[in-house]
Design an enzyme around this catalytic site. Structure first.
Site, PDB file in Angstrom:
ATOM      1  N   HIS A  63       0.811  -1.229   0.000  1.00  0.00           N
ATOM      2  CA  HIS A  63       0.000   0.000   0.000  1.00  0.00           C
ATOM      3  C   HIS A  63       0.839   1.270   0.000  1.00  0.00           C
ATOM      4  CE1 HIS A  63       0.068   1.041   4.431  1.00  0.00           C
ATOM      5  NE2 HIS A  63       0.203  -0.238   4.606  1.00  0.00           N
ATOM      6  N   GLU A 196      -5.257   1.599   2.448  1.00  0.00           N
ATOM      7  CA  GLU A 196      -5.133   0.427   3.325  1.00  0.00           C
ATOM      8  C   GLU A 196      -5.373   0.810   4.770  1.00  0.00           C
ATOM      9  OE1 GLU A 196      -3.087  -2.515   5.982  1.00  0.00           O
ATOM     10  OE2 GLU A 196      -2.769  -0.370   5.791  1.00  0.00           O
ATOM     11  N   GLU A 197      -4.859   1.970   5.148  1.00  0.00           N
ATOM     12  CA  GLU A 197      -4.901   2.376   6.562  1.00  0.00           C
ATOM     13  C   GLU A 197      -6.313   2.680   7.063  1.00  0.00           C
ATOM     14  OE1 GLU A 197      -2.517   1.976   8.452  1.00  0.00           O
ATOM     15  OE2 GLU A 197      -0.645   2.155   7.344  1.00  0.00           O
TER      16      GLU A 197
HETATM   17 CO    CO Z   1      -0.186   0.871   8.807  1.00  0.00          CO
HETATM   18 ZN    ZN Z   2       0.847  -1.077   6.420  1.00  0.00          ZN
END
Ligand code: CO
Ligand code: ZN
Length: 330
Positions: A63, A196-197
């Protein structure tokens, strides 16, 4: 590898605002992959076509996004109030240098916490040197996202500290794997994913489009080698970590075996990783369409989600050798 990591950690890329990272990656990979595209989520998807028409499709996902602080309000004295973007801790946000996409710099500070209250995001503010709300709003807008400012440095002989090591170190790893892959038998799709976070959102749509037979997430994992931290049983400098499970996915046992065996054949150290929290893009990939066999290769990292995320270059090299062996050996 250090130069590549340094280049990538120094690019602005909060979750949902990854385009500068994608631009940098595109420049690095241009001419070295068979095709390259971006989708509506901002994912950068590149492909190296396999020589075997019956070959499998292997998706590797790293990511591009980074945790940050989004501006939600401006005080009349010119201070910015913030909310977290991703799992950013209040503790690590004390008196740190931050910057915005358009180049405005600031200091994120925790004001005194009233007695009986626990430190929370509402106690943080960003000082951008503005004397009033009007002056502040001339330089930032509500919704702008600050991230920890660039500060990449070597720590001892083998280690590197920087913000955004999660997950640019894996972006660097994936670039170097793709550059080294020569005429793979299976088709290898590199996905540089977004958001992603905040819940592996980019990987979700990318995996749907890519339709992989196997999905491998490349990410950092936590450490268990500082005085008060014993879990996960993962140590910096002890090799690439092959994930067994975390809160987001249980790796396919065969994929785990194949990855560990590839590490052994490549002659590099590996560690088995059981993470009691967290998740990676593997969690999104495995639930795509009718399900995908997934695994995660992790880079052990100290102080994840702080302004000084520390990795060991030997672990990155181990992961690189493991992946190259894995991708050419089945
Ligand atoms: Co992270
Ligand atoms: Zn990560």
């Amino acid at each position: 590898m250090y130069e590549l990591i340094e280049k990538l950690v120094n690019v602005y890329g909060a979750a949902g605002r990854e385009s500068a990272v994608a631009d940098t990656l595109e420049t690095l990979l241009k001419g070295h992959v068979d095709d390259m595209r971006r989708d509506a989520m901002g994912n950068l998807i590149v492909q190296k076509r396999g020589s075997d028409p019956q070959g499998k499709r292997v998706m590797l996902s790293a990511h591009m996004d980074h945790i940050g602080f989004v501006v939600v309000a401006v005080e009349k004295e010119g201070f910015l109030r913030v909310m977290p973007v991703g799992g950013v801790g209040v503790e690590s946000g004390r008196t740190r240098h931050v910057y915005f996409q358009h180049g405005v710099h600031g200091v994120i500070v925790q004001q005194p916490v009233p007695q009986g209250e626990t430190p929370a995001m509402r106690h943080l503010f960003i000082d951008i040197g503005a004397a009033s709300d009007e002056e502040a709003l001339a330089r930032v807008s509500l919704g702008d996202v600050a991230v920890y400012a660039n500060d990449c440095f070597r720590l001892g002989e083998h280690r590197v500290a920087a913000p955004a090591m999660d997950d640019r170190v894996a972006c660097a790893l994936l670039v170097s794997v793709l550059l080294a892959l020569d005429q793979p038998r299976h088709t290898v799709i590199g996905v540089f994913s977004t958001q992603e976070e905040v819940g592996c959102r980019g990987a979700k749509t990318a995996a749907y489009a890519v339709e992989p037979d196997v999905g491998i997430a490349l990410d950092v994992t936590a450490h268990g080698d500082t005085p008060e931290t014993k879990l996960p049983a993962v140590k910096l400098g002890q090799g690439a970590a092959v994930k067994i499970m975390d809160r987001g996915s249980i790796s396919n046992p065969e994929v785990v075996q194949e990855l560990l065996a590839a590490g052994e054949r490549a002659g590099v150290k590996t560690q088995r990783e059981v993470l009691p929290f967290g998740g990676t893009d593997a969690g999104a990939m495995q639930l795509t369409r009718s399900g995908v066999r997934v695994g995660t290769v992790s880079i052990p990292c100290r102080y994840v989600h702080s302004a000084c995320e520390v990795i060991d270059l030997r672990d990155v090299e181990a992961a690189r050798a493991l992946l190259l062996e894995y991708l050419t050996s089945f």
